[in-house]
Design an enzyme around this catalytic site. Structure first.
Site, PDB file in Angstrom:
ATOM      1  N   HIS A 190       0.838  -1.191   0.000  1.00 52.87           N
ATOM      2  CA  HIS A 190       0.000   0.000   0.000  1.00 52.87           C
ATOM      3  C   HIS A 190       0.874   1.242   0.000  1.00 52.87           C
ATOM      4  CE1 HIS A 190       0.935  -0.554   4.312  1.00 52.87           C
ATOM      5  NE2 HIS A 190       0.945   0.771   4.314  1.00 52.87           N
ATOM      6  N   SER A 235       0.833   4.793   2.131  1.00 49.46           N
ATOM      7  CA  SER A 235       0.203   5.422   3.287  1.00 49.46           C
ATOM      8  C   SER A 235      -0.206   6.862   2.996  1.00 49.46           C
ATOM      9  CB  SER A 235       1.152   5.409   4.484  1.00 49.46           C
ATOM     10  OG  SER A 235       1.349   4.092   4.962  1.00 49.46           O
ATOM     11  N   GLN A 258       9.949   6.357  12.599  1.00 48.71           N
ATOM     12  CA  GLN A 258      10.454   7.490  13.381  1.00 48.71           C
ATOM     13  C   GLN A 258      11.339   7.048  14.533  1.00 48.71           C
ATOM     14  OE1 GLN A 258       7.675  10.630  14.439  1.00 48.71           O
ATOM     15  NE2 GLN A 258       6.330  10.084  12.748  1.00 48.71           N
ATOM     16  N   TYR A 269       3.312  13.475   7.412  1.00 47.03           N
ATOM     17  CA  TYR A 269       4.604  14.139   7.387  1.00 47.03           C
ATOM     18  C   TYR A 269       4.571  15.368   6.461  1.00 47.03           C
ATOM     19  CZ  TYR A 269       5.570   9.490   9.143  1.00 47.03           C
ATOM     20  OH  TYR A 269       5.516   8.329   9.855  1.00 47.03           O
ATOM     21  N   PRO A 326       6.234  14.294   2.595  1.00 44.36           N
ATOM     22  CA  PRO A 326       6.126  12.830   2.516  1.00 44.36           C
ATOM     23  C   PRO A 326       6.795  12.255   1.285  1.00 44.36           C
ATOM     24  CG  PRO A 326       4.059  13.846   1.876  1.00 44.36           C
ATOM     25  CD  PRO A 326       4.931  14.953   2.374  1.00 44.36           C
ATOM     26  N   SER A 327       7.328  11.062   1.449  1.00 49.56           N
ATOM     27  CA  SER A 327       7.841  10.264   0.331  1.00 49.56           C
ATOM     28  C   SER A 327       6.874   9.105   0.150  1.00 49.56           C
ATOM     29  CB  SER A 327       9.252   9.746   0.641  1.00 49.56           C
ATOM     30  OG  SER A 327       9.676   8.838  -0.357  1.00 49.56           O
ATOM     31  N   PHE A 328       5.950   9.243  -0.785  1.00 52.14           N
ATOM     32  CA  PHE A 328       4.961   8.189  -1.013  1.00 52.14           C
ATOM     33  C   PHE A 328       5.653   6.985  -1.626  1.00 52.14           C
ATOM     34  CE2 PHE A 328       2.705  12.259  -1.368  1.00 52.14           C
ATOM     35  CZ  PHE A 328       1.831  12.112  -0.301  1.00 52.14           C
ATOM     36  N   HIS A 329       5.356   5.802  -1.088  1.00 54.37           N
ATOM     37  CA  HIS A 329       6.084   4.617  -1.537  1.00 54.37           C
ATOM     38  C   HIS A 329       5.309   3.351  -1.199  1.00 54.37           C
ATOM     39  CE1 HIS A 329       7.183   5.085   2.712  1.00 54.37           C
ATOM     40  NE2 HIS A 329       7.348   3.770   2.726  1.00 54.37           N
ATOM     41  N   ILE A 330       5.680   2.290  -1.897  1.00 53.02           N
ATOM     42  CA  ILE A 330       5.190   0.943  -1.610  1.00 53.02           C
ATOM     43  C   ILE A 330       6.296   0.207  -0.861  1.00 53.02           C
ATOM     44  CG2 ILE A 330       4.347  -1.235  -2.571  1.00 53.02           C
ATOM     45  CD1 ILE A 330       3.633   0.335  -5.135  1.00 53.02           C
ATOM     46  N   SER A 331       6.063  -0.147   0.385  1.00 51.90           N
ATOM     47  CA  SER A 331       7.064  -0.929   1.122  1.00 51.90           C
ATOM     48  C   SER A 331       7.061  -2.361   0.614  1.00 51.90           C
ATOM     49  CB  SER A 331       6.760  -0.908   2.621  1.00 51.90           C
ATOM     50  OG  SER A 331       6.971   0.381   3.154  1.00 51.90           O
TER      51      SER A 331
END
Length: 266
Positions: free
Chosen positions: A121, A123, A165, A203, A206-211
């Site tokens: 996903h 976030s 964090q 944040y 933000p750095s939008f990403h798929i983990s």
């Protein structure tokens, strides 16, 4: 009301402190009197089902980190408090898992404790906590805020390393390189809902990403620039990476405790 308060209330009609705690000492005093009177009938015990309705604050739930891979809670467990998170889902296809296997094989050479994510996903919020009676108003507000949003294409194909964090977990992810502005618009509306309920917003940058994978602890020292470059080369050279990693954002989801909510985009 605590269990201790409930017990005190049940014995408030007693005339002496000794009678509040019947035991060997109370029995010996009755024998010494020798007045032949009948001893008072024993008080009925309070049912456990009643006591459990009023748990003492010190009887908190023990967080067994072995049950969830060594992960540590970012906030303590508390009755009536529900962990809540908002995100855009990524529906993984079979080819995506082929790519992920190649990345895992390479990354685990330097960080063997990495494990694959179970779901994927992007976030739109931090993990926050809601009181139970706030859940439905929160969800309704979220639904209203997202009602006018249209679905959009985004691309997530840039390998990047993240930590939480507290630096207690490390992630390898694919950062969004197209669609960033649309994600910012979504976060803006989600943040407004968070502010309504006095919760933490997302944040600032933000750095939008798929983990893709994670491990316990701060593993950034192992995942140096050369390793990241090798992983990026795997992504770039994968035959079907373009259609796999350029997809539609079609809905927003929210989880609060064990409740799931979905908000389709137009």
């Amino acid at each position: 009301m605590s269990a201790a308060l409930l017990v005190s209330y049940s014995s408030s009609s007693s005339s002496s402190e000794d009678e509040d705690e019947p035991g060997p000492r109370a029995e010996s005093e009755h024998e010494k009197d020798g007045d032949g009177g009948c001893p008072p009938p024993p008080r009925l015990p309070i049912p456990a089902s009643v006591l459990n309705m009023f748990p003492d604050s010190e009887d908190g739930v023990v967080d067994d980190i072995e049950k969830h891979g060594g992960r540590i809670r970012t906030f303590p467990h508390e009755r009536g408090i529900w962990a809540t998170h908002v995100w855009v889902p990524y529906e993984a296809r079979e080819d995506f898992f082929d790519l992920l296997s190649l990345l895992m094989t390479q990354a685990q050479r330097v960080l063997p404790r990495l494990v694959k994510m179970e779901e994927f996903h992007l976030s739109l919020s931090q993990s926050v906590v809601l009181r139970y009676h706030w859940i439905l108003p929160f969800v309704q507000s979220l639904k209203n805020r997202l009602a006018s949003f249209h679905r959009f294409l985004f691309t997530a194909n840039q390998v990047k390393v993240y930590t939480n964090q507290e630096k207690t977990r490390t992630f390898i992810g694919l950062e969004v390189t197209a669609g960033h502005a649309q994600f910012l618009d979504l976060v803006s509306e989600v943040d407004k809902v968070m502010e309504e309920f006095d919760l933490s917003t997302f944040y600032k940058e933000p750095s939008f990403h798929i983990s893709l994978a994670w491990c316990v602890g701060d593993g950034r020292s192992k995942l140096q620039e050369q390793v990241i470059q090798e992983l990026q080369e795997i992504v770039d050279s994968f035959e079907d990476s373009a259609p796999l990693l350029c997809v539609w954002a079609e809905q927003v989801r929210c989880k609060s405790g064990n409740k799931y909510f979905s908000f389709p985009l137009k």
